[in-house]
Write a protein that holds these residues in place. Structure first.
Motif, PDB file in Angstrom:
ATOM      1  N   THR A 274       0.814  -1.221   0.000  1.00 52.29           N
ATOM      2  CA  THR A 274       0.000   0.000   0.000  1.00 52.29           C
ATOM      3  C   THR A 274       0.850   1.275   0.000  1.00 52.29           C
ATOM      4  OG1 THR A 274      -1.989  -1.002   0.933  1.00 52.29           O
ATOM      5  CG2 THR A 274      -1.667   1.341   1.349  1.00 52.29           C
ATOM      6  N   PRO A 275       1.915   1.395   0.806  1.00 51.85           N
ATOM      7  CA  PRO A 275       2.726   2.630   0.747  1.00 51.85           C
ATOM      8  C   PRO A 275       3.327   2.865  -0.628  1.00 51.85           C
ATOM      9  CG  PRO A 275       3.206   1.398   2.746  1.00 51.85           C
ATOM     10  CD  PRO A 275       2.372   0.499   1.891  1.00 51.85           C
ATOM     11  N   PHE A 276       3.789   1.800  -1.270  1.00 56.48           N
ATOM     12  CA  PHE A 276       4.339   1.926  -2.622  1.00 56.48           C
ATOM     13  C   PHE A 276       3.250   2.304  -3.617  1.00 56.48           C
ATOM     14  CE2 PHE A 276       4.965  -0.121  -6.772  1.00 56.48           C
ATOM     15  CZ  PHE A 276       6.147   0.485  -7.184  1.00 56.48           C
ATOM     16  N   GLN A 277       2.115   1.649  -3.556  1.00 54.79           N
ATOM     17  CA  GLN A 277       1.046   1.874  -4.522  1.00 54.79           C
ATOM     18  C   GLN A 277       0.473   3.283  -4.434  1.00 54.79           C
ATOM     19  OE1 GLN A 277      -1.331  -1.388  -3.193  1.00 54.79           O
ATOM     20  NE2 GLN A 277      -0.482  -2.853  -4.672  1.00 54.79           N
ATOM     21  N   ASN A 278       0.573   3.901  -3.267  1.00 55.58           N
ATOM     22  CA  ASN A 278       0.048   5.257  -3.076  1.00 55.58           C
ATOM     23  C   ASN A 278       1.138   6.323  -3.099  1.00 55.58           C
ATOM     24  OD1 ASN A 278      -3.048   5.088  -2.298  1.00 55.58           O
ATOM     25  ND2 ASN A 278      -2.041   3.310  -1.397  1.00 55.58           N
ATOM     26  N   TYR A 279       2.320   5.950  -3.591  1.00 51.43           N
ATOM     27  CA  TYR A 279       3.458   6.853  -3.743  1.00 51.43           C
ATOM     28  C   TYR A 279       3.880   7.468  -2.413  1.00 51.43           C
ATOM     29  CZ  TYR A 279       6.580   9.207  -7.015  1.00 51.43           C
ATOM     30  OH  TYR A 279       7.695   9.598  -7.739  1.00 51.43           O
ATOM     31  N   GLN A 280       3.740   6.699  -1.349  1.00 53.61           N
ATOM     32  CA  GLN A 280       4.139   7.141  -0.013  1.00 53.61           C
ATOM     33  C   GLN A 280       5.456   6.510   0.418  1.00 53.61           C
ATOM     34  OE1 GLN A 280       0.549   5.721   1.739  1.00 53.61           O
ATOM     35  NE2 GLN A 280      -0.608   7.601   1.346  1.00 53.61           N
ATOM     36  N   ALA A 281       5.932   5.549  -0.357  1.00 60.14           N
ATOM     37  CA  ALA A 281       7.218   4.897  -0.104  1.00 60.14           C
ATOM     38  C   ALA A 281       7.704   4.318  -1.424  1.00 60.14           C
ATOM     39  CB  ALA A 281       7.090   3.796   0.942  1.00 60.14           C
ATOM     40  N   MET A 282       9.019   4.099  -1.516  1.00 58.86           N
ATOM     41  CA  MET A 282       9.607   3.578  -2.740  1.00 58.86           C
ATOM     42  C   MET A 282      10.058   2.132  -2.583  1.00 58.86           C
ATOM     43  SD  MET A 282       9.312   6.052  -4.856  1.00 58.86           S
ATOM     44  CE  MET A 282      10.434   5.744  -6.221  1.00 58.86           C
ATOM     45  N   CYS A 283       9.388   1.403  -1.691  1.00 54.51           N
ATOM     46  CA  CYS A 283       9.767   0.015  -1.452  1.00 54.51           C
ATOM     47  C   CYS A 283       8.592  -0.706  -0.800  1.00 54.51           C
ATOM     48  CB  CYS A 283      10.995  -0.053  -0.540  1.00 54.51           C
ATOM     49  SG  CYS A 283      10.772   0.733   1.078  1.00 54.51           S
ATOM     50  N   PRO A 284       8.595  -2.046  -0.811  1.00 53.97           N
ATOM     51  CA  PRO A 284       7.570  -2.783  -0.071  1.00 53.97           C
ATOM     52  C   PRO A 284       7.801  -2.645   1.426  1.00 53.97           C
ATOM     53  CG  PRO A 284       9.178  -4.297  -0.986  1.00 53.97           C
ATOM     54  CD  PRO A 284       9.522  -2.947  -1.529  1.00 53.97           C
ATOM     55  N   TYR A 285       6.754  -2.924   2.201  1.00 52.78           N
ATOM     56  CA  TYR A 285       6.842  -2.901   3.658  1.00 52.78           C
ATOM     57  C   TYR A 285       6.554  -4.295   4.216  1.00 52.78           C
ATOM     58  CZ  TYR A 285       7.655   1.803   5.414  1.00 52.78           C
ATOM     59  OH  TYR A 285       8.249   2.987   5.783  1.00 52.78           O
ATOM     60  N   LEU A 286       7.162  -4.562   5.366  1.00 48.55           N
ATOM     61  CA  LEU A 286       6.847  -5.761   6.147  1.00 48.55           C
ATOM     62  C   LEU A 286       6.151  -5.290   7.420  1.00 48.55           C
ATOM     63  CD1 LEU A 286      10.254  -7.664   5.840  1.00 48.55           C
ATOM     64  CD2 LEU A 286       8.292  -7.717   4.271  1.00 48.55           C
ATOM     65  N   VAL A 287       4.925  -5.746   7.635  1.00 49.22           N
ATOM     66  CA  VAL A 287       4.116  -5.269   8.751  1.00 49.22           C
ATOM     67  C   VAL A 287       3.596  -6.449   9.557  1.00 49.22           C
ATOM     68  CG1 VAL A 287       2.102  -3.910   9.436  1.00 49.22           C
ATOM     69  CG2 VAL A 287       3.371  -3.287   7.369  1.00 49.22           C
ATOM     70  N   GLY A 288       3.760  -6.372  10.882  1.00 53.47           N
ATOM     71  CA  GLY A 288       3.233  -7.429  11.732  1.00 53.47           C
ATOM     72  C   GLY A 288       3.874  -7.408  13.099  1.00 53.47           C
ATOM     73  N   SER A 289       3.676  -8.480  13.839  1.00 51.05           N
ATOM     74  CA  SER A 289       4.287  -8.600  15.164  1.00 51.05           C
ATOM     75  C   SER A 289       5.796  -8.789  15.000  1.00 51.05           C
ATOM     76  CB  SER A 289       3.697  -9.792  15.911  1.00 51.05           C
ATOM     77  OG  SER A 289       4.105 -11.008  15.296  1.00 51.05           O
ATOM     78  N   TYR A 290       6.522  -8.592  16.108  1.00 53.20           N
ATOM     79  CA  TYR A 290       7.957  -8.841  16.069  1.00 53.20           C
ATOM     80  C   TYR A 290       8.247 -10.234  15.506  1.00 53.20           C
ATOM     81  CZ  TYR A 290       8.899  -4.827  19.218  1.00 53.20           C
ATOM     82  OH  TYR A 290       9.008  -3.581  19.786  1.00 53.20           O
ATOM     83  N   ALA A 291       7.537 -11.233  16.012  1.00 54.48           N
ATOM     84  CA  ALA A 291       7.801 -12.615  15.607  1.00 54.48           C
ATOM     85  C   ALA A 291       7.510 -12.832  14.132  1.00 54.48           C
ATOM     86  CB  ALA A 291       6.965 -13.572  16.463  1.00 54.48           C
ATOM     87  N   GLN A 292       6.394 -12.257  13.627  1.00 51.72           N
ATOM     88  CA  GLN A 292       6.028 -12.446  12.225  1.00 51.72           C
ATOM     89  C   GLN A 292       7.046 -11.798  11.281  1.00 51.72           C
ATOM     90  OE1 GLN A 292       2.118 -10.641  12.688  1.00 51.72           O
ATOM     91  NE2 GLN A 292       1.121 -12.559  12.116  1.00 51.72           N
ATOM     92  N   VAL A 293       7.405 -10.560  11.570  1.00 49.98           N
ATOM     93  CA  VAL A 293       8.340  -9.853  10.688  1.00 49.98           C
ATOM     94  C   VAL A 293       9.738 -10.456  10.805  1.00 49.98           C
ATOM     95  CG1 VAL A 293       9.369  -7.619  10.132  1.00 49.98           C
ATOM     96  CG2 VAL A 293       6.957  -7.748  10.782  1.00 49.98           C
ATOM     97  N   ALA A 294      10.129 -10.866  12.007  1.00 50.10           N
ATOM     98  CA  ALA A 294      11.432 -11.507  12.179  1.00 50.10           C
ATOM     99  C   ALA A 294      11.507 -12.793  11.367  1.00 50.10           C
ATOM    100  CB  ALA A 294      11.688 -11.796  13.656  1.00 50.10           C
ATOM    101  N   ASP A 295      10.424 -13.546  11.322  1.00 50.27           N
ATOM    102  CA  ASP A 295      10.398 -14.786  10.540  1.00 50.27           C
ATOM    103  C   ASP A 295      10.570 -14.487   9.050  1.00 50.27           C
ATOM    104  OD1 ASP A 295       9.810 -17.738  10.370  1.00 50.27           O
ATOM    105  OD2 ASP A 295       8.153 -16.985   9.152  1.00 50.27           O
TER     106      ASP A 295
END
Length: 334
Positions: A274-295
């Motif tokens: 969503t941040p990339f698609q709305n021109y709010q960021a120039m990269c993908p994001y990883l979003v979630g709990s510490y454990a989910q994103v760490a995995d």
């Protein structure tokens, strides 16, 4: 993270086009200092025709930090390779600090056309390889350098003052296209990708190719907290979506088209565009709990990625959360 970490982490400086003029200098310095305090190796200072000069910004970053390495975007159309080498050795001589180089082959088509550069995509990487080769030979050879390539030629060119060996920069190149990968391999550079979800990233065969990713991280102790912050910070914006679509039309960057072609987020996935698609960021994001994103990060690291370039941090607390996740990815609880 520990000082002996196998992963190098870079943050990103704020784009001058998105910060009010009277606030920009303070914002730049703040983000550089937050990044250093959090444990970042360096900070990406990117560039295009609409942004401030990355060399001037890098000089400011060096003056207001102690160890943070500017990762300076270098566009060959802007300057002769000798000028790049001279900038590096001058700043290193004055401050005893190392800079790294983010070698940029392309950009927006209208920027390149304004500079009267019609070189095809893959040929730009051939030119970039020659250009970077001249720079690195100037920085590492005590003797005068001669080079006779298709795009660049120098004869008995010597760099003064010489650069100390421990201040020689590392080199980064976009690794989203075959031409970019070939350039990175020839130069011994870090090939940076804008990754797909980790499940779609094939493990890399052992090779001398060094790999990195550019990705935003937004993690909290719980999944719901992370998504609450993400959706408050990034949201659907019709104007931003139109700007992204226009940007895609005027860019021949392979990574831009690859991200634009990835479908909607899968429920339960930490991978978020969503941040990339709305021109709010120039990269993908990883979003979630510490454990989910760490995995998810551990899967990228397991696939061979050893450098990570983060999005611009909004505050120092966000970097604290990010490094909590990076530590968890590198040191999973057994």
């Amino acid at each position: 993270m520990k000082s002996d970490s196998p992963i190098e982490v870079f943050s990103t400086c704020p784009p001058s086009s998105r910060v009010p003029k009277e606030q920009y200098l303070e914002r730049l310095i703040d983000i550089a200092q937050w990044s250093e305090s959090a444990g970042c190796t360096g900070i990406l200072v990117f560039s295009d025709n609409s942004l401030l000069d990355p060399w001037a910004l890098s000089h400011l970053i060096i003056q207001h930090t102690r160890t943070l390495r500017p990762l300076v975007a270098i566009q060959p159309v802007y300057m002769h390779p000798y000028w790049v080498a001279k900038q590096i050795t001058t700043l290193s001589y004055l401050h005893g600090r190392r800079l790294d180089l983010n070698m940029v082959a392309g950009g927006f088509k209208n920027d390149l056309e304004a500079l009267s550069d019609s070189t095809p995509h893959d040929q730009r990487y051939t030119r970039l390889t020659e250009y970077t080769t001249v720079i690195m030979r100037l920085l590492t050879n005590g003797a005068p350098v001669s080079y006779d390539g298709e795009f660049h030629r120098v004869s008995k060119l010597k760099l003064q003052p010489p650069l100390l060996p421990d201040l020689v920069p590392d080199v980064f190149v976009s690794g989203s296209s075959e031409a970019g990968i070939a350039a990175a391999r020839t130069l011994g550079a870090v090939a940076i990708k804008y990754p797909k979800p980790s499940a779609e990233e094939a493990p890399q065969e052992p090779s001398d190719l060094r790999l990195g990713i550019r990705v935003g991280i937004l993690a909290r102790p719980t999944e719901s907290d992370a998504w609450d912050v993400a959706q408050a910070r990034f949201h659907d914006d019709r104007k931003g979506q139109i700007t992204r679509q226009l940007a895609e039309k005027v860019s021949d960057s392979v990574w831009h088209k690859q991200l634009a072609g990835i479908g909607p987020a899968v429920e339960g996935s930490v991978y978020w565009l969503t941040p990339f698609q709305n021109y709010q960021a120039m990269c993908p994001y990883l979003v979630g709990s510490y454990a989910q994103v760490a995995d998810e990060l551990a899967r990228y690291f397991g696939a061979g990625y050893r450098s990570i370039i983060l999005d611009t941090p909004p505050d120092p607390e966000e970097l604290t959360h990010t490094f909590e996740v990076l530590d968890a990815a590198l040191h999973p609880v057994q």
